[in-house]
Design a protein around this motif. Structure first.
Motif, PDB file in Angstrom:
ATOM      1  N   LEU A  81       0.829  -1.202   0.000  1.00 25.99           N
ATOM      2  CA  LEU A  81       0.000   0.000   0.000  1.00 25.99           C
ATOM      3  C   LEU A  81       0.866   1.256   0.000  1.00 25.99           C
ATOM      4  O   LEU A  81       0.611   2.213  -0.740  1.00 25.99           O
ATOM      5  N   LYS A  82       1.911   1.241   0.813  1.00 25.85           N
ATOM      6  CA  LYS A  82       2.815   2.385   0.890  1.00 25.85           C
ATOM      7  C   LYS A  82       3.536   2.611  -0.442  1.00 25.85           C
ATOM      8  O   LYS A  82       3.681   3.752  -0.903  1.00 25.85           O
ATOM      9  N   ASP A  83       3.969   1.533  -1.084  1.00 21.17           N
ATOM     10  CA  ASP A  83       4.638   1.646  -2.389  1.00 21.17           C
ATOM     11  C   ASP A  83       3.706   2.248  -3.434  1.00 21.17           C
ATOM     12  O   ASP A  83       4.125   3.060  -4.268  1.00 21.17           O
ATOM     13  N   ALA A  84       2.433   1.850  -3.387  1.00 22.54           N
ATOM     14  CA  ALA A  84       1.471   2.327  -4.389  1.00 22.54           C
ATOM     15  C   ALA A  84       1.114   3.798  -4.193  1.00 22.54           C
ATOM     16  O   ALA A  84       0.770   4.491  -5.161  1.00 22.54           O
ATOM     17  N   LEU A  85       1.224   4.295  -2.953  1.00 17.92           N
ATOM     18  CA  LEU A  85       0.762   5.652  -2.666  1.00 17.92           C
ATOM     19  C   LEU A  85       1.873   6.627  -2.300  1.00 17.92           C
ATOM     20  O   LEU A  85       1.614   7.806  -2.050  1.00 17.92           O
ATOM     21  N   GLN A  86       3.113   6.171  -2.275  1.00 20.02           N
ATOM     22  CA  GLN A  86       4.179   7.022  -1.759  1.00 20.02           C
ATOM     23  C   GLN A  86       4.400   8.289  -2.583  1.00 20.02           C
ATOM     24  O   GLN A  86       4.803   9.330  -2.047  1.00 20.02           O
ATOM     25  N   GLU A  87       4.127   8.232  -3.877  1.00 22.38           N
ATOM     26  CA  GLU A  87       4.329   9.416  -4.713  1.00 22.38           C
ATOM     27  C   GLU A  87       3.010  10.103  -5.083  1.00 22.38           C
ATOM     28  O   GLU A  87       2.988  11.033  -5.867  1.00 22.38           O
ATOM     29  N   ASN A  88       1.912   9.624  -4.492  1.00 22.30           N
ATOM     30  CA  ASN A  88       0.616  10.202  -4.824  1.00 22.30           C
ATOM     31  C   ASN A  88       0.441  11.572  -4.177  1.00 22.30           C
ATOM     32  O   ASN A  88       0.695  11.749  -2.989  1.00 22.30           O
ATOM     33  N   ARG A  89       0.017  12.531  -4.974  1.00 19.24           N
ATOM     34  CA  ARG A  89      -0.260  13.875  -4.463  1.00 19.24           C
ATOM     35  C   ARG A  89      -1.717  14.261  -4.716  1.00 19.24           C
ATOM     36  O   ARG A  89      -2.114  15.398  -4.468  1.00 19.24           O
ATOM     37  N   ARG A  90      -2.476  13.326  -5.219  1.00 20.21           N
ATOM     38  CA  ARG A  90      -3.884  13.597  -5.541  1.00 20.21           C
ATOM     39  C   ARG A  90      -4.785  13.242  -4.360  1.00 20.21           C
ATOM     40  O   ARG A  90      -4.471  12.331  -3.585  1.00 20.21           O
ATOM     41  N   PRO A  91      -5.928  13.918  -4.207  1.00 19.29           N
ATOM     42  CA  PRO A  91      -6.874  13.548  -3.142  1.00 19.29           C
ATOM     43  C   PRO A  91      -7.419  12.139  -3.390  1.00 19.29           C
ATOM     44  O   PRO A  91      -7.747  11.775  -4.525  1.00 19.29           O
ATOM     45  N   VAL A  92      -7.505  11.359  -2.325  1.00 22.31           N
ATOM     46  CA  VAL A  92      -7.919   9.957  -2.444  1.00 22.31           C
ATOM     47  C   VAL A  92      -9.408   9.805  -2.130  1.00 22.31           C
ATOM     48  O   VAL A  92      -9.892  10.259  -1.080  1.00 22.31           O
ATOM     49  N   ILE A  93     -10.120   9.173  -3.055  1.00 22.56           N
ATOM     50  CA  ILE A  93     -11.504   8.753  -2.830  1.00 22.56           C
ATOM     51  C   ILE A  93     -11.465   7.251  -2.592  1.00 22.56           C
ATOM     52  O   ILE A  93     -10.996   6.503  -3.444  1.00 22.56           O
ATOM     53  N   TRP A  94     -11.953   6.824  -1.460  1.00 23.94           N
ATOM     54  CA  TRP A  94     -11.855   5.411  -1.072  1.00 23.94           C
ATOM     55  C   TRP A  94     -13.247   4.785  -0.983  1.00 23.94           C
ATOM     56  O   TRP A  94     -14.095   5.278  -0.252  1.00 23.94           O
ATOM     57  N   MET A  95     -13.456   3.718  -1.746  1.00 21.40           N
ATOM     58  CA  MET A  95     -14.686   2.938  -1.644  1.00 21.40           C
ATOM     59  C   MET A  95     -14.354   1.556  -1.098  1.00 21.40           C
ATOM     60  O   MET A  95     -13.479   0.864  -1.622  1.00 21.40           O
ATOM     61  N   HIS A  96     -15.056   1.161  -0.051  1.00 20.16           N
ATOM     62  CA  HIS A  96     -14.841  -0.171   0.528  1.00 20.16           C
ATOM     63  C   HIS A  96     -16.087  -1.027   0.362  1.00 20.16           C
ATOM     64  O   HIS A  96     -17.211  -0.587   0.613  1.00 20.16           O
ATOM     65  N   CYS A  97     -15.877  -2.270  -0.061  1.00 24.04           N
ATOM     66  CA  CYS A  97     -16.957  -3.228  -0.277  1.00 24.04           C
ATOM     67  C   CYS A  97     -16.592  -4.541   0.405  1.00 24.04           C
ATOM     68  O   CYS A  97     -15.422  -4.930   0.420  1.00 24.04           O
ATOM     69  N   SER A  98     -17.571  -5.217   0.910  1.00 23.15           N
ATOM     70  CA  SER A  98     -17.312  -6.534   1.485  1.00 23.15           C
ATOM     71  C   SER A  98     -16.951  -7.529   0.395  1.00 23.15           C
ATOM     72  O   SER A  98     -15.924  -8.184   0.448  1.00 23.15           O
ATOM     73  N   SER A  99     -17.802  -7.598  -0.628  1.00 21.63           N
ATOM     74  CA  SER A  99     -17.622  -8.626  -1.642  1.00 21.63           C
ATOM     75  C   SER A  99     -18.079  -8.107  -3.007  1.00 21.63           C
ATOM     76  O   SER A  99     -18.279  -6.910  -3.189  1.00 21.63           O
ATOM     77  N   LEU A 100     -18.264  -9.026  -3.933  1.00 21.27           N
ATOM     78  CA  LEU A 100     -18.561  -8.640  -5.312  1.00 21.27           C
ATOM     79  C   LEU A 100     -19.918  -7.963  -5.448  1.00 21.27           C
ATOM     80  O   LEU A 100     -20.070  -6.997  -6.195  1.00 21.27           O
ATOM     81  N   GLY A 101     -20.919  -8.463  -4.739  1.00 17.78           N
ATOM     82  CA  GLY A 101     -22.256  -7.873  -4.838  1.00 17.78           C
ATOM     83  C   GLY A 101     -22.281  -6.430  -4.376  1.00 17.78           C
ATOM     84  O   GLY A 101     -22.901  -5.570  -5.020  1.00 17.78           O
TER      85      GLY A 101
END
Length: 462
Positions: A81-101
């Motif tokens: 997670l840190k590697d994927a976001l370490q250079e990110n400077r954009r505001p993050v929109i986070w959506m969390h889902c339990s499963s596929l449905g």
């Protein structure tokens, strides 16, 4: 995954405690003491649940591939997670889902935000392998990850890395530490397409911790007025909005732009076709006799699980069946000479495209504890939908029957006469098709209502 289910049900059954209050003078002091002690006790059991859940996963993983995926997907997750976001400077929109449905429910909102705010970093997390494994390459997201298991340290570490500006959780996800810390950090959190019933823990005398969790959401978008009325009884009203169910928007989008599958069209030709989706053994045992004695009717069976043992079970029931993977490789001459009337789908991801080929749709799960699967994926194509008797927990399944577009059956004795009538009585069939199509169309629009609220509150500009 039976251990999963056991642990989750055990978690929902929060321990109940009785306390005595003897006089007015002692009542207030004793009440405050009890509230504090009860809250700590609830957290103790919640933390115990988190520990037991992870232990249960490790035990089940020895023989269960989904449990192994759950564990494997969380190895070194914070480093990744840190590697994927370490250079990110954009505001993050986070959506969390339990499963596929749940992912499909959140998808219309997520993609609309992505289209209107391409400068934002779009993150999707899943709790379950059945969501992550099938959507880990989701093109609209900048990053798709598993959500680390809830816990005070995990939640803090995750949020320190992600630093979201807006969080959207879908339907039934109530992880205490994540939501508490988001509230403390004043990050807006929306709960989308939620359903509430009076028998849920939120409304019980022992449900203080559950009610506390609801207070962590800035806005709770519920599917119906009954949910809003239930929340009002426990003090939640101003932040509750009746928006409807976003699944109607999602299935409508799919049906408006259907993915054609030439191999399916070649299999059914012009024959009447019953598409059975998300089936379990009980569903297949209900359908196999009709398929075997009606060779002119084509059957497409898309089982809920596609491991080898299940596929072999289905092949043993349907006497004139072929697997989709084999059908694709056959020559045109071999296909013409074959006598198959049943096609077994041995892959994941095609179901929403299969229902377009149905004369009649059958949705599985209605003979199991958890109840029928997604009837909207089938109904949106304007075809009658049949399912088993366990559907009372799903409002759309109830309403589809009420409007005349859906049918519940309890045995093969009911299934076969109904199938005969739907395939031979043109007036009856046309009536049911119109009812199913009209029902889905009339329920669309939840996503727009939620997005309007997001823009009204300027949640994407903070």
């Amino acid at each position: 995954m039976h251990t999963f289910c056991f642990l989750l049900k055990w978690h929902k059954a929060t321990p109940k405690l009785w306390f005595l209050q003897r006089s007015d003078g002692m009542l207030r002091i004793e009440y405050k003491f009890v509230e504090a002690k009860t809250r700590h006790l609830h957290l103790f059991f919640y933390n115990l649940f988190l520990f037991a859940y992870q232990l249960g996963i490790k035990l089940v993983a020895r023989w269960n591939p989904k449990a192994r995926s759950w564990l494997k997907g969380r190895i070194n997750i914070f480093d990744r997670l840190k590697d994927a976001l370490q250079e990110n400077r954009r505001p993050v929109i986070w959506m969390h889902c339990s499963s596929l449905g749940e992912f499909e429910q959140g998808r219309p909102i997520f993609e609309s935000i992505k289209a209107s705010h391409p400068q934002h970093f779009m993150l999707v997390t899943f709790f379950s392998p059945s969501g992550y494994e099938y959507r880990k390459e989701y093109a609209a997201a900048d990053l798709v990850m598993y959500l680390p298991m809830d816990g005070k340290e995990n939640a803090q570490r995750f949020l320190d890395i992600v630093q979201p500006k807006l969080v959207i959780w879908i339907k039934y996800e109530y992880w205490y530490y994540y939501l508490k810390q988001l509230k403390e950090q004043q990050v807006p959190v929306l709960l989308v397409s939620a359903l509430f019933r009076p028998n849920m823990a939120f409304f019980q005398w022992y449900g203080k911790m559950y009610r506390e969790i609801l207070g962590f959401f800035n806005t709770i978008f519920v599917q119906n007025e009954a949910s809003k009325a239930a929340l009002k009884t426990i003090g939640f009203e101003e932040n509750v909005v009746v928006a409807g169910d976003t699944r109607f928007d999602r299935v409508k989008t799919i049906a408006d732009n259907p993915v054609q599958v030439p191999e399916i069209a070649a299999f059914i030709e012009q024959a009447p076709t019953l598409v059975a989706g998300s089936t379990w053994p009980e569903d297949e045992e209900l359908l196999d006799h009709y398929a075997n004695v009606h060779p002119h009717v084509k059957f497409i069976i898309a089982p809920h699980d596609i491991f080898e043992e299940r596929l072999q079970q289905i092949e043993a029931l349907f006497k004139h069946a072929v697997r989709y993977s084999k059908w694709k490789t056959m020559t045109e001459n071999e296909k013409r000479q074959s006598s198959f009337n049943s096609l077994i789908i041995d892959n994941i991801g095609m179901l929403s495209s299969l229902y377009q080929y149905a004369t009649v749709s059958y949705v599985g799960g209605g003979f199991g504890e958890e109840g029928v699967h997604n009837v909207l994926e089938a109904a949106v194509y304007g075809k009658p939908v049949v399912y088993g008797p366990e559907y009372s927990a799903y409002e759309e399944a109830i309403e589809l029957i009420d409007c005349g577009g859906g049918f519940s059956i309890e045995s093969v004795i009911e299934m076969e006469p109904l199938a005969d009538r739907l395939l031979t009585d043109k007036a009856f069939y046309h009536e049911t098709c119109e009812a199913a199509a009209g029902y889905v169309k009339g329920k669309a629009g939840a996503s727009k209502s939620i997005l309007d609220r997001i823009y009204e509150k300027r949640l994407l500009t903070n």
